[in-house]
Design a protein around this motif. Structure first.
Motif, mmCIF file in Angstrom:
data_model
loop_
_atom_site.group_PDB
_atom_site.id
_atom_site.type_symbol
_atom_site.label_atom_id
_atom_site.label_comp_id
_atom_site.label_asym_id
_atom_site.label_seq_id
_atom_site.Cartn_x
_atom_site.Cartn_y
_atom_site.Cartn_z
ATOM 1 N N GLY A 594 0.829 -1.188 0.000
ATOM 2 C CA GLY A 594 0.000 0.000 0.000
ATOM 3 C C GLY A 594 0.866 1.241 0.000
ATOM 4 N N THR A 595 0.317 2.356 0.513
ATOM 5 C CA THR A 595 1.096 3.587 0.595
ATOM 6 C C THR A 595 2.002 3.535 1.809
ATOM 7 O OG1 THR A 595 -0.683 4.647 1.841
ATOM 8 C CG2 THR A 595 -0.704 4.904 -0.568
ATOM 9 N N GLY A 596 3.171 4.117 1.679
ATOM 10 C CA GLY A 596 4.114 4.125 2.798
ATOM 11 C C GLY A 596 4.503 2.712 3.180
ATOM 12 N N ASN A 597 4.335 2.412 4.478
ATOM 13 C CA ASN A 597 4.677 1.085 4.983
ATOM 14 C C ASN A 597 3.459 0.168 5.100
ATOM 15 O OD1 ASN A 597 7.382 1.658 5.193
ATOM 16 N ND2 ASN A 597 7.176 2.519 7.260
ATOM 17 N N ARG A 598 2.341 0.594 4.556
ATOM 18 C CA ARG A 598 1.138 -0.206 4.689
ATOM 19 C C ARG A 598 1.132 -1.356 3.683
ATOM 20 N NH1 ARG A 598 -3.401 4.615 5.244
ATOM 21 N NH2 ARG A 598 -2.584 5.520 7.199
ATOM 22 N N PHE A 599 0.514 -2.439 4.097
ATOM 23 C CA PHE A 599 0.415 -3.604 3.218
ATOM 24 C C PHE A 599 -0.759 -4.452 3.684
ATOM 25 C CE2 PHE A 599 2.932 -5.033 6.775
ATOM 26 C CZ PHE A 599 2.501 -6.322 7.013
ATOM 27 N N SER A 600 -1.153 -5.389 2.833
ATOM 28 C CA SER A 600 -2.198 -6.352 3.190
ATOM 29 C C SER A 600 -1.780 -7.726 2.687
ATOM 30 C CB SER A 600 -3.537 -5.947 2.560
ATOM 31 O OG SER A 600 -3.450 -5.933 1.143
ATOM 32 N N CYS A 601 -2.332 -8.747 3.351
ATOM 33 C CA CYS A 601 -2.006 -10.128 2.988
ATOM 34 C C CYS A 601 -3.236 -10.786 2.371
ATOM 35 C CB CYS A 601 -1.555 -10.932 4.217
ATOM 36 S SG CYS A 601 -0.101 -10.244 5.049
ATOM 37 N N GLU A 602 -3.014 -11.510 1.291
ATOM 38 C CA GLU A 602 -4.122 -12.137 0.579
ATOM 39 C C GLU A 602 -3.708 -13.564 0.221
ATOM 40 O OE1 GLU A 602 -5.908 -11.729 -3.884
ATOM 41 O OE2 GLU A 602 -5.662 -9.854 -2.742
ATOM 42 N N CYS A 603 -4.509 -14.554 0.677
ATOM 43 C CA CYS A 603 -4.161 -15.954 0.411
ATOM 44 C C CYS A 603 -4.103 -16.215 -1.090
ATOM 45 C CB CYS A 603 -5.170 -16.899 1.058
ATOM 46 S SG CYS A 603 -5.081 -16.922 2.870
ATOM 47 N N SER A 604 -3.143 -17.048 -1.497
ATOM 48 C CA SER A 604 -2.986 -17.400 -2.906
ATOM 49 C C SER A 604 -4.168 -18.239 -3.367
ATOM 50 C CB SER A 604 -1.691 -18.188 -3.113
ATOM 51 O OG SER A 604 -0.575 -17.430 -2.694
ATOM 52 N N ILE A 605 -4.326 -18.304 -4.681
ATOM 53 C CA ILE A 605 -5.382 -19.128 -5.253
ATOM 54 C C ILE A 605 -5.159 -20.581 -4.833
ATOM 55 C CG2 ILE A 605 -6.278 -20.047 -7.438
ATOM 56 C CD1 ILE A 605 -5.756 -17.343 -8.681
ATOM 57 N N GLY A 606 -6.238 -21.205 -4.382
ATOM 58 C CA GLY A 606 -6.124 -22.573 -3.889
ATOM 59 C C GLY A 606 -5.995 -22.641 -2.379
ATOM 60 N N PHE A 607 -5.918 -21.465 -1.715
ATOM 61 C CA PHE A 607 -5.831 -21.403 -0.256
ATOM 62 C C PHE A 607 -6.924 -20.470 0.265
ATOM 63 C CE2 PHE A 607 -1.687 -22.715 -1.676
ATOM 64 C CZ PHE A 607 -1.288 -23.656 -0.737
ATOM 65 N N ARG A 608 -7.247 -20.635 1.548
ATOM 66 C CA ARG A 608 -8.300 -19.853 2.175
ATOM 67 C C ARG A 608 -7.802 -19.395 3.538
ATOM 68 N NH1 ARG A 608 -12.578 -23.545 1.871
ATOM 69 N NH2 ARG A 608 -13.152 -22.869 -0.238
ATOM 70 N N GLY A 609 -8.140 -18.163 3.945
ATOM 71 C CA GLY A 609 -7.734 -17.629 5.233
ATOM 72 C C GLY A 609 -7.675 -16.121 5.202
ATOM 73 N N ASP A 610 -7.081 -15.538 6.285
ATOM 74 C CA ASP A 610 -7.015 -14.081 6.363
ATOM 75 C C ASP A 610 -5.720 -13.526 5.785
ATOM 76 O OD1 ASP A 610 -5.155 -14.895 8.189
ATOM 77 O OD2 ASP A 610 -6.120 -13.949 9.939
ATOM 78 N N GLY A 611 -4.895 -14.329 5.222
ATOM 79 C CA GLY A 611 -3.631 -13.873 4.667
ATOM 80 C C GLY A 611 -2.472 -14.072 5.608
#
Length: 1151
Positions: A594-611
């Protein structure tokens, strides 16, 4: 291409002349220019073009050039200069040369080289860019392009940049018109209306409109004086000699890796023609044909299942769908860990050690955490003598880190660009002692297990790192420069070596090396969005870990990688946790910056969860019918895999499971519907198909055959009786008539051609009232049946020679006085009238036997140990109307094969009993020697009348001529199936010899040529690997190891040997004078036994019928080596070859 310094803005189009340019001026050549035609196999060369001042090509000084032909255009605008090259099919004269220094093949090179810069005290070599540097790539120049037209290559060579890049081809010049003083270079259709190309150099752009039938790109150029053209042409068009190139050992890419050409590939096309015409002395017209455009409709299979295919005016491109990364042909899920497997081989000198460390088939395994850009690589079974010295070379596995480096916004890692399909050539130069190491790596994409595959080769010298030392490598950055299908980079790296402690003190030292690499890949040139990444990117590598485990002999590398803009590391974007790997996302998740030091986690295709924590989705449980019927679903991390159940296989769509249709050879299994073997033949045609044909003498459709009554056809003489027999007939003159039944005369004898010529030579009075014979007159000799005696001799001169059945002399057989050549009679003895003997084979008892030919039959002698069991000898097969010469045995199917020179024909029969079958009866002259490869299921034979050697499958199909030159009287032939070698004799009276080659006909050479007379028989012992022969001229039996020098005389003074075979410690040969099979103990060189058949006559070929096949295998043993037709073994593999005269047959040749 070999262009030196950048061209100034005033550079002109080289082909724009005020007159029509002839083809000779494009490239002056010919005898008047010092060129000479090369003899086949001769390494002589035509005269080189010597230079007064040396040029620098690819880092080496070159003082002479050699010519190669292609079309070149130089053009300039106000800001840049361009080079346009046209490679027609079959236009180049050479692709490689053989080095006299290391016996290796040195390929030609295609590329650009910048001139060196001279300073007061040193010379700075110019940079260079290699486009193609192996034979396959150069041979395919006419099929490839970086401009969307086969064989056409366009490069920007004169911009402000130091790099040479492909020119951009756009569609903005549809309205430009040439000026009056301009010359035009135009191309138009010549064989079909696919389109034409005209080029305008000011902009190097093209007008392409898919809605129009023709496409035009026009070059418009100013005038150029003739003398200016000749000067500039000689300055820039020389192609350096490969011998000059590679004479310098410091040349960095002296041995280039074989690789796919780094450009768009096109399907095979028809012949390409270039026409050069004159247009009112104002210009030249080139006509160039291109193939039918490729579209997604017939190329969707080239894209990944996780990609879409999109058509463009000049072709199609693949691109990965959302959630996947790659080049469209290969796609992987974003953020998913990746595995890389492969093999490593090398030949590396360590320090000053004169003995290299060699290894091959060594495993390489790598695991990559994509969202951290961290790659772990392990190479197993590296010897300790080398392991520690390879620790500084972390970049051996670093290429995997570059492939999956964390991508900053707008930048692409190696996999996004190449899809894991590329070749990498690296030169490592260690500073100090100038050691060099060449690393060649080839990535072949994703295999059926979802893993990337790699092969690595290393050769050269590295500095020695002491055993037990540790190596530390500081973080570093490296710039990657991309152009069309080529990525290059170079850097200098340092490493610190800490030696093992001695007396409590551990000394350290620092080393450095220069790293230069070229990565070549195949990219799609039609989609501009695929080239969105900047031409120069920076790879940042840190957290580098290297270790060698001497106990396990494993070399380990680990490093973290990210790719982004050129920076010193202070930019804010480089601090984002996604790019530094300091995020807390799961290893199966994607980190989104994201902007600055921000980021988000996203599970890859074939996986499920909060990242932060991701769980694998079991698609097989959630979608039970996902694989369809007749298939099972296997869940795998991030994906699933469908597999067909037993008895089923995937259809052409790769998804549907269909029943397997097993091919059945009904002819072999006996489940065919043909008539009985005495009347019909079953011919296997592949798959489960076969055809039925009636045997000669029978008529019908093959499933039901009836005997033909030849007597009803009036085949015999009117004064003869005709006797019909199943499949045949015989004729006998009536009482009071003489003849063979086809010709009958009252009370007299019908004279043969030989008898008539002899009568004429002796005088009209016949043999009883001869006139005086002139001195030196030749009198033909006839046998008791009136046939020509096969060996004719001149009574006055003493010369002897062989004749065919018509009395014509056979070339290469004339021998001096006192020497009788080993001539063969092609006339079979007459068959007596009465009940005929059925030509069935008598079942052979168990054990090992000798099989030998005696005119119209094949006999066998059982062997007990090394002794002949003479009381068990008997005829195996009677064919009284044939002259059998060569004999071979198939130990797998228990079949005997033989050659017949009276037919002529080649036949076979089962030793389990049954009638013989003729497998070849056409296009034969005098087939003599025959050999059988029981592993590859092929037969080989010599033909002394047609002077050639052929090969075919065991059933006589798929014939191919191996040699039809350099043969005069070929006779014996044998094979070494395990090693893939072929051996044969040629008793040419002027130059007898024994030759050898691989079984595919390559690597032909003379094995023995000195001290030979009449080499008749030849045998190869599979157990001792000895090659032995009998010689009727030197009267010797000799042996040798084909892989070593020297011959051993086993026995001398033998009489007139013909054939020879081996078993155990004995050699067995047939002798014409003794009418016997003679046994010789080769260990003590003594004759120990002999066998004379009951009926005394000449014995011909002999072979050993082994009770069990000799051990071993070759590359054709299993599944015909993967070949569609002929599989021919070689010492290192096999060659797939097509039969001669194959029309409409889907056959693939490959090595």
């Amino acid at each position: 291409m070999g262009v030196g310094p950048r061209f100034p803005p005033c550079a002109l189009l080289a082909l724009a002349l005020p007159f029509a340019l002839s083809a000779e001026l494009l490239l002056p050549h010919g005898a008047d220019r010092g060129d000479a035609a090369l003899e086949p196999g001769d390494d002589a060369r035509s005269a080189a073009l010597e230079l007064g001042t040396a040029l620098r090509f690819y880092g080496a000084a070159v003082r002479s050039l050699y010519r190669n032909t292609f079309q070149a255009v130089l053009a300039s605008s106000d800001s840049s200069s361009y080079a346009i090259f046209l490679y027609p099919e079959d236009g180049l004269q050479f692709y490689s040369a053989y080095s006299k220094n290391d016996d290796g093949k040195v390929p030609a090179m295609v590329g650009f080289s910048q001139a060196s810069t001279n300073y007061y005290f040193w010379e700075n070599p110019g940079s260079y860019n290699v486009i193609a540097n192996d034979e396959d790539s150069i041979r395919n120049l006419h099929k490839s392009s970086n401009a969307g037209r086969q064989g056409v290559w366009v490069f920007e060579i004169g911009s402000s940049s130091d790099t040479i890049v492909p020119a951009k081809v756009s569609s903005v010049l549809t309205s430009l018109e040439p000026s009056e003083e301009d010359q035009e270079l135009t191309s138009k259709p010549f064989m079909s209306d696919y389109g034409s190309t005209e080029i305008r150099p000011q902009y190097v752009t093209s007008s392409t409109d898919s809605t129009e039938e023709d496409q035009h790109v026009t070059y418009s150029v100013p005038q150029l004086a003739v003398e200016d053209f000749i000067t500039s042409y000689q300055d820039v068009t020389g192609t350096p000699s490969t011998e000059s190139f590679y004479r310098h050992r410091e040349f960095p890419t002296a041995k280039a890796p074989p690789r796919q050409f780094p450009a768009q590939q096109f399907p095979p096309q028809g012949p390409q023609v270039i026409d050069v015409e004159e247009f009112d002395e104002t210009g030249i017209v080139f006509r160039y044909h291109t193939d039918v455009q490729q579209t997604c409709a017939n190329n969707r299979h080239q894209c990944s299942v996780h990609a879409i295919c999109k058509d463009y005016p000049n072709g199609f491109c693949c691109s990965c769908i959302a959630g996947y990364k790659g080049n469209g042909r290969q796609c992987v899920a974003e953020g998913s860990p990746q595995r890389v497997n492969g093999k490593v081989k090398g030949r590396i000198f360590v320090g000053n050690n004169p003995v290299p460390v060699t290894f091959e088939n060594t495993d390489l395994h790598s695991y990559v955490v994509m969202n951290h850009g961290r790659a772990y690589t392990a190479i197993s079974t590296i010897p300790e003598a080398l392991g520690y010295s390879l620790l500084p070379l972390a970049s051996i596995g670093g290429v995997i880190g570059w492939m999956f480096a964390v991508e900053q916004q707008g930048y692409k890692n190696g996999f996004s660009i190449t899809g894991g399909e590329f070749t990498r050539q690296t030169e490592v130069t260690f500073l100090g002692n100038n050691e060099k190491l060449i690393i060649k790596q080839k990535f072949s994409g994703i295999d059926e297990h979802g893993h990337l595959t790699i092969s690595t080769e290393m050769e050269g010298r590295v500095p020695e790192v002491p055993s037990g030392a540790s190596v530390h490598i500081e973080p570093y950055t490296e710039l990657y420069h991309a152009s069309s299908s080529v990525i290059t980079s170079s850097s200098t790296r340092e490493y610190t070596v800490t030696e093992p402690e001695r007396d409590g003190v551990a000394s350290t030292y620092t080393g450095a090396y220069q790293w230069r690499q070229t990565i070549s890949f195949d990219e799609c040139i039609h989609d501009d969005t695929l080239h969105a990444a900047p031409a120069t990117q920076q790879l940042s590598v840190d957290s580098i870990f290297v270790l060698y485990n001497r106990d396990e002999q494993i070399l380990r590398y680990a490093m973290s990688n990210s790719i982004g803009p050129i920076s010193d590391g202070s930019a804010d974007i480089s601090r984002n946790p996604c790019y530094t790997g300091t995020h807390n996302c799961d290893t199966n998740a994607v980190c989104r910056a994201g902007t600055g030091n921000r980021f988000s986690c996203e599970c890859s295709i074939g996986f499920r969860g909060d990242g932060n924590v991701c769980y694998d989705i079991d698609e097989c449980s959630e979608q039970p019918g996902v694989c369809g019927s007749n298939a099972v679903c296997n869940n795998q991390p991030g994906t699933y895999r469908c597999e067909c159940v037993d008895g089923y296989q995937f259809a052409a769509d790769g998804r549907t499971c269909v029943a397997v249709e097993y091919a059945v050879n009904h002819c072999q299994a006996g489940t065919h519907g043909c008539d009985i073997p005495q009347r019909a033949q079953c011919v296997y045609t592949g798959g489960s198909a076969y055809i039925c044909t009636c045997l000669p003498g029978f008529s019908g459709d093959g499933r039901a055959c009836e005997d033909i009554d030849e007597c009803q056809q009036g085949r015999c003489h009117p004064d003869a009786f005709c006797y019909n027999t199943p499949g045949s007939f015989s004729c006998q003159c009536k009482a009071g008539y003489r003849g063979d039944g086809f010709q009958c005369v009252l009370g007299g004898v019908v004279k043969t051609k030989c008898q008539h010529e002899k009568e004429v030579a002796l005088g009209s009075g016949g043999t009883f009232f001869q006139r005086e014979i002139r001195v030196g007159q030749f009198i033909p000799q006839c046998d008791e049946h009136g046939n020509y005696v096969p060996t004719q001799c001149h009574g006055s001169t003493g010369y002897c020679w062989c004749v065919d059945r018509d009395g014509n002399e056979i070339d290469g057989t004339r021998s001096g006085p006192g020497v009788r050549p080993p001539c063969l009679s092609t006339a079979a003895p007459p068959v007596g009238i009465g009940p005929s003997v059925r030509p069935d084979t008598i079942p052979l008892p168990p054990g090992t036997h000798l099989l030998f030919a005696q005119s119209g039959k094949i006999e066998h002698v059982p062997l007990e140990g090394n002794n002949m069991k003479k009381n068990g000898a008997k005829a195996l097969l009677h064919i009284p109307d044939k002259v059998i010469i060569g004999v071979a045995y198939d130990c797998m199917d228990k079949m005997v094969y033989w050659t017949d020179i009276s037919g002529p024909s080649i036949s076979r029969a089962s030793l389990h009993g049954g009638e013989p079958t003729t497998i070849i009866r056409t296009d034969l002259g005098s087939p003599e020697g025959i050999a059988l490869d029981h592993l590859g299921r092929n037969i080989f034979w010599t033909d002394s009348q047609l002077d050639r050697i052929e090969v075919a499958r065991l059933d006589g199909r798929q014939r191919r001529i191996l040699f039809d030159t350099g043969l005069v009287n070929p006779r014996a032939i044998v094979v070494d199936p395990v090693r893939g070698n072929l051996y044969w004799t040629d008793w040419n009276r002027e130059a007898p010899k024994i030759e050898t080659s691989y079984m595919d006909g390559t690597n032909r050479r003379i094995l023995v040529k000195d001290d030979l007379g009449l080499p008749n028989g030849l045998t190869f012992d599979p157990y001792s690997s000895m090659l032995c022969w009998v010689d009727a001229g030197t009267k010797r039996l000799e042996c040798m190891n084909p892989n070593q020098l020297g011959r051993r005389k086993i026995v001398e003074g033998i009489q007139y040997p013909f054939g020879v075979t081996s078993y155990g410690k004995n050699l067995y040969y047939t002798d014409w004078r003794r009418d016997a099979v003679v046994a010789v103990d080769r260990m003590v060189s003594v004759e120990n036994d002999n066998f004379q058949p009951h009926k005394r006559s000449r014995l011909y070929g002999i072979t050993t019928a082994f009770a069990q096949c000799p051990g071993g295998h070759n590359y054709c043993t299993v599944n015909n080596g993967g070949c569609t037709h002929l599989c021919l073994a070689t010492p290192e593999g096999r060659s797939c070859r097509c039969p001669d005269n194959t029309v409409g047959v889907d056959c693939i040749e490959r090595n």
